[in-house]
Design a protein around this motif. Structure first.
Motif, PDB file in Angstrom:
ATOM      1  N   LEU A  71      39.169  46.151  39.045  1.00 38.80           N
ATOM      2  CA  LEU A  71      39.748  47.454  38.716  1.00 38.80           C
ATOM      3  C   LEU A  71      41.058  47.348  37.935  1.00 38.80           C
ATOM      4  O   LEU A  71      41.319  48.140  37.031  1.00 38.80           O
ATOM      5  CB  LEU A  71      39.974  48.271  39.992  1.00 38.80           C
ATOM      6  CG  LEU A  71      38.719  48.703  40.729  1.00 38.80           C
ATOM      7  CD1 LEU A  71      39.072  49.339  42.060  1.00 38.80           C
ATOM      8  CD2 LEU A  71      37.895  49.670  39.879  1.00 38.80           C
ATOM      9  N   ALA A  72      41.882  46.372  38.293  1.00 39.64           N
ATOM     10  CA  ALA A  72      43.181  46.216  37.641  1.00 39.64           C
ATOM     11  C   ALA A  72      43.069  45.429  36.345  1.00 39.64           C
ATOM     12  O   ALA A  72      44.008  45.388  35.566  1.00 39.64           O
ATOM     13  CB  ALA A  72      44.161  45.524  38.590  1.00 39.64           C
ATOM     14  N   ALA A 109      46.497  43.017  37.355  1.00 39.73           N
ATOM     15  CA  ALA A 109      46.144  42.337  38.607  1.00 39.73           C
ATOM     16  C   ALA A 109      47.258  41.392  39.034  1.00 39.73           C
ATOM     17  O   ALA A 109      47.584  41.304  40.217  1.00 39.73           O
ATOM     18  CB  ALA A 109      44.835  41.575  38.444  1.00 39.73           C
ATOM     19  N   GLU A 110      47.859  40.692  38.070  1.00 40.02           N
ATOM     20  CA  GLU A 110      48.958  39.780  38.406  1.00 40.02           C
ATOM     21  C   GLU A 110      50.126  40.546  39.014  1.00 40.02           C
ATOM     22  O   GLU A 110      50.709  40.118  40.005  1.00 40.02           O
ATOM     23  CB  GLU A 110      49.425  39.012  37.170  1.00 40.02           C
ATOM     24  CG  GLU A 110      48.497  37.894  36.775  1.00 40.02           C
ATOM     25  CD  GLU A 110      49.045  37.063  35.636  1.00 40.02           C
ATOM     26  OE1 GLU A 110      50.281  36.936  35.502  1.00 40.02           O
ATOM     27  OE2 GLU A 110      48.221  36.526  34.876  1.00 40.02           O
ATOM     28  N   GLU A 111      50.465  41.675  38.420  1.00 41.65           N
ATOM     29  CA  GLU A 111      51.582  42.479  38.931  1.00 41.65           C
ATOM     30  C   GLU A 111      51.284  42.996  40.336  1.00 41.65           C
ATOM     31  O   GLU A 111      52.160  43.011  41.209  1.00 41.65           O
ATOM     32  CB  GLU A 111      51.877  43.644  37.985  1.00 41.65           C
ATOM     33  CG  GLU A 111      53.107  44.427  38.370  1.00 41.65           C
ATOM     34  CD  GLU A 111      54.377  43.591  38.401  1.00 41.65           C
ATOM     35  OE1 GLU A 111      55.219  43.827  39.284  1.00 41.65           O
ATOM     36  OE2 GLU A 111      54.518  42.692  37.564  1.00 41.65           O
ATOM     37  N   THR A 112      50.055  43.401  40.578  1.00 43.78           N
ATOM     38  CA  THR A 112      49.670  43.891  41.903  1.00 43.78           C
ATOM     39  C   THR A 112      49.791  42.780  42.943  1.00 43.78           C
ATOM     40  O   THR A 112      50.321  42.997  44.031  1.00 43.78           O
ATOM     41  CB  THR A 112      48.233  44.437  41.874  1.00 43.78           C
ATOM     42  OG1 THR A 112      48.159  45.492  40.901  1.00 43.78           O
ATOM     43  CG2 THR A 112      47.814  44.981  43.218  1.00 43.78           C
ATOM     44  N   LEU A 162      35.913  34.171  42.692  1.00 48.34           N
ATOM     45  CA  LEU A 162      36.955  33.675  43.581  1.00 48.34           C
ATOM     46  C   LEU A 162      37.820  32.625  42.897  1.00 48.34           C
ATOM     47  O   LEU A 162      39.026  32.569  43.113  1.00 48.34           O
ATOM     48  CB  LEU A 162      36.347  33.114  44.868  1.00 48.34           C
ATOM     49  CG  LEU A 162      35.740  34.161  45.799  1.00 48.34           C
ATOM     50  CD1 LEU A 162      35.030  33.486  46.963  1.00 48.34           C
ATOM     51  CD2 LEU A 162      36.796  35.126  46.305  1.00 48.34           C
ATOM     52  N   ASP A 163      37.208  31.804  42.050  1.00 41.44           N
ATOM     53  CA  ASP A 163      37.994  30.817  41.312  1.00 41.44           C
ATOM     54  C   ASP A 163      38.930  31.518  40.332  1.00 41.44           C
ATOM     55  O   ASP A 163      40.088  31.133  40.187  1.00 41.44           O
ATOM     56  CB  ASP A 163      37.087  29.832  40.583  1.00 41.44           C
ATOM     57  CG  ASP A 163      37.873  28.681  39.992  1.00 41.44           C
ATOM     58  OD1 ASP A 163      38.670  28.061  40.730  1.00 41.44           O
ATOM     59  OD2 ASP A 163      37.715  28.405  38.787  1.00 41.44           O
ATOM     60  N   GLU A 164      38.427  32.564  39.676  1.00 40.63           N
ATOM     61  CA  GLU A 164      39.270  33.358  38.775  1.00 40.63           C
ATOM     62  C   GLU A 164      40.412  33.997  39.562  1.00 40.63           C
ATOM     63  O   GLU A 164      41.565  34.004  39.110  1.00 40.63           O
ATOM     64  CB  GLU A 164      38.440  34.441  38.087  1.00 40.63           C
ATOM     65  CG  GLU A 164      39.246  35.313  37.156  1.00 40.63           C
ATOM     66  CD  GLU A 164      38.421  36.439  36.544  1.00 40.63           C
ATOM     67  OE1 GLU A 164      39.036  37.355  35.965  1.00 40.63           O
ATOM     68  OE2 GLU A 164      37.178  36.411  36.629  1.00 40.63           O
ATOM     69  N   LEU A 165      40.115  34.520  40.734  1.00 36.35           N
ATOM     70  CA  LEU A 165      41.133  35.119  41.597  1.00 36.35           C
ATOM     71  C   LEU A 165      42.179  34.085  41.990  1.00 36.35           C
ATOM     72  O   LEU A 165      43.379  34.345  41.951  1.00 36.35           O
ATOM     73  CB  LEU A 165      40.485  35.714  42.845  1.00 36.35           C
ATOM     74  CG  LEU A 165      41.426  36.236  43.919  1.00 36.35           C
ATOM     75  CD1 LEU A 165      42.228  37.433  43.413  1.00 36.35           C
ATOM     76  CD2 LEU A 165      40.640  36.608  45.165  1.00 36.35           C
ATOM     77  N   ARG A 166      41.741  32.890  42.348  1.00 30.04           N
ATOM     78  CA  ARG A 166      42.666  31.815  42.729  1.00 30.04           C
ATOM     79  C   ARG A 166      43.600  31.469  41.582  1.00 30.04           C
ATOM     80  O   ARG A 166      44.807  31.338  41.762  1.00 30.04           O
ATOM     81  CB  ARG A 166      41.881  30.576  43.171  1.00 30.04           C
ATOM     82  CG  ARG A 166      42.778  29.427  43.654  1.00 30.04           C
ATOM     83  CD  ARG A 166      41.988  28.143  43.845  1.00 30.04           C
ATOM     84  NE  ARG A 166      41.282  27.728  42.653  1.00 30.04           N
ATOM     85  CZ  ARG A 166      41.855  27.138  41.598  1.00 30.04           C
ATOM     86  NH1 ARG A 166      43.147  26.926  41.576  1.00 30.04           N
ATOM     87  NH2 ARG A 166      41.140  26.777  40.565  1.00 30.04           N
ATOM     88  N   GLN A 167      43.051  31.349  40.384  1.00 28.53           N
ATOM     89  CA  GLN A 167      43.870  31.029  39.215  1.00 28.53           C
ATOM     90  C   GLN A 167      44.843  32.154  38.895  1.00 28.53           C
ATOM     91  O   GLN A 167      46.008  31.909  38.563  1.00 28.53           O
ATOM     92  CB  GLN A 167      42.968  30.740  38.016  1.00 28.53           C
ATOM     93  CG  GLN A 167      42.179  29.464  38.155  1.00 28.53           C
ATOM     94  CD  GLN A 167      41.175  29.285  37.044  1.00 28.53           C
ATOM     95  OE1 GLN A 167      41.280  29.903  35.980  1.00 28.53           O
ATOM     96  NE2 GLN A 167      40.189  28.435  37.250  1.00 28.53           N
ATOM     97  N   LEU A 168      44.372  33.369  38.996  1.00 29.56           N
ATOM     98  CA  LEU A 168      45.208  34.536  38.750  1.00 29.56           C
ATOM     99  C   LEU A 168      46.365  34.582  39.744  1.00 29.56           C
ATOM    100  O   LEU A 168      47.518  34.801  39.367  1.00 29.56           O
ATOM    101  CB  LEU A 168      44.353  35.803  38.875  1.00 29.56           C
ATOM    102  CG  LEU A 168      45.049  37.106  38.585  1.00 29.56           C
ATOM    103  CD1 LEU A 168      45.049  37.362  37.089  1.00 29.56           C
ATOM    104  CD2 LEU A 168      44.343  38.233  39.290  1.00 29.56           C
ATOM    105  N   ALA A 169      46.064  34.340  41.004  1.00 35.57           N
ATOM    106  CA  ALA A 169      47.101  34.344  42.039  1.00 35.57           C
ATOM    107  C   ALA A 169      48.100  33.217  41.815  1.00 35.57           C
ATOM    108  O   ALA A 169      49.299  33.403  42.032  1.00 35.57           O
ATOM    109  CB  ALA A 169      46.468  34.224  43.418  1.00 35.57           C
ATOM    110  N   ALA A 170      47.620  32.071  41.367  1.00 37.64           N
ATOM    111  CA  ALA A 170      48.518  30.951  41.101  1.00 37.64           C
ATOM    112  C   ALA A 170      49.508  31.319  39.997  1.00 37.64           C
ATOM    113  O   ALA A 170      50.695  31.024  40.102  1.00 37.64           O
ATOM    114  CB  ALA A 170      47.711  29.712  40.717  1.00 37.64           C
ATOM    115  N   ARG A 171      49.035  31.985  38.959  1.00 36.85           N
ATOM    116  CA  ARG A 171      49.936  32.438  37.885  1.00 36.85           C
ATOM    117  C   ARG A 171      50.885  33.513  38.383  1.00 36.85           C
ATOM    118  O   ARG A 171      52.084  33.479  38.124  1.00 36.85           O
ATOM    119  CB  ARG A 171      49.130  32.979  36.703  1.00 36.85           C
ATOM    120  CG  ARG A 171      48.435  31.924  35.884  1.00 36.85           C
ATOM    121  CD  ARG A 171      47.899  32.495  34.577  1.00 36.85           C
ATOM    122  NE  ARG A 171      47.080  33.689  34.728  1.00 36.85           N
ATOM    123  CZ  ARG A 171      45.768  33.695  34.867  1.00 36.85           C
ATOM    124  NH1 ARG A 171      45.104  32.559  34.923  1.00 36.85           N
ATOM    125  NH2 ARG A 171      45.101  34.822  34.979  1.00 36.85           N
TER     126      ARG A 171
END
Length: 93
Positions: free
Chosen positions: A20-21, A27-30, A56-65
């Motif tokens: 959604l973001a 998504a990073e800001e959220t 989930l891998d994309e989410l993990r990378q996004l969260a790491a950034r």
């Protein structure tokens, strides 16, 4: 609800958040706004049995950034197995 079911709910919720973001700045800001709670939630999601491993891998990378963490520190990193010894053969004693 079991622990496994709870992890699946967390994973699905986070995947929907990214969708959604958008996988960019929104998504990073959220995730950044949630701080350490987001890191814990992402780690739980990555460790879940959710079938969308690519998401989930994309989410993990996004969260790491977003959280300034090393990719391996957010969720469980999966290492490739190394063969024993330099030549790939077991050492015999």
């Amino acid at each position: 609800m079991t622990d496994a079911e709870s992890l699946l709910v967390i994973a699905e919720s986070l995947l929907q958040l990214v969708e959604l973001a958008g996988s960019g700045d929104g998504a990073e800001e959220t995730l950044r706004a949630q701080g350490s709670q987001a890191k814990d939630a992402v780690a739980a999601a990555v460790d879940s049995a959710h079938p969308d491993r690519a998401g989930l891998d994309e989410l993990r990378q996004l969260a790491a950034r977003a959280l300034g963490a090393h990719g391996a520190r957010v969720g469980r990193a999966r290492k490739a197995r190394r063969s024993p010894g330099k030549s790939g053969h077991k050492r015999r004693r």
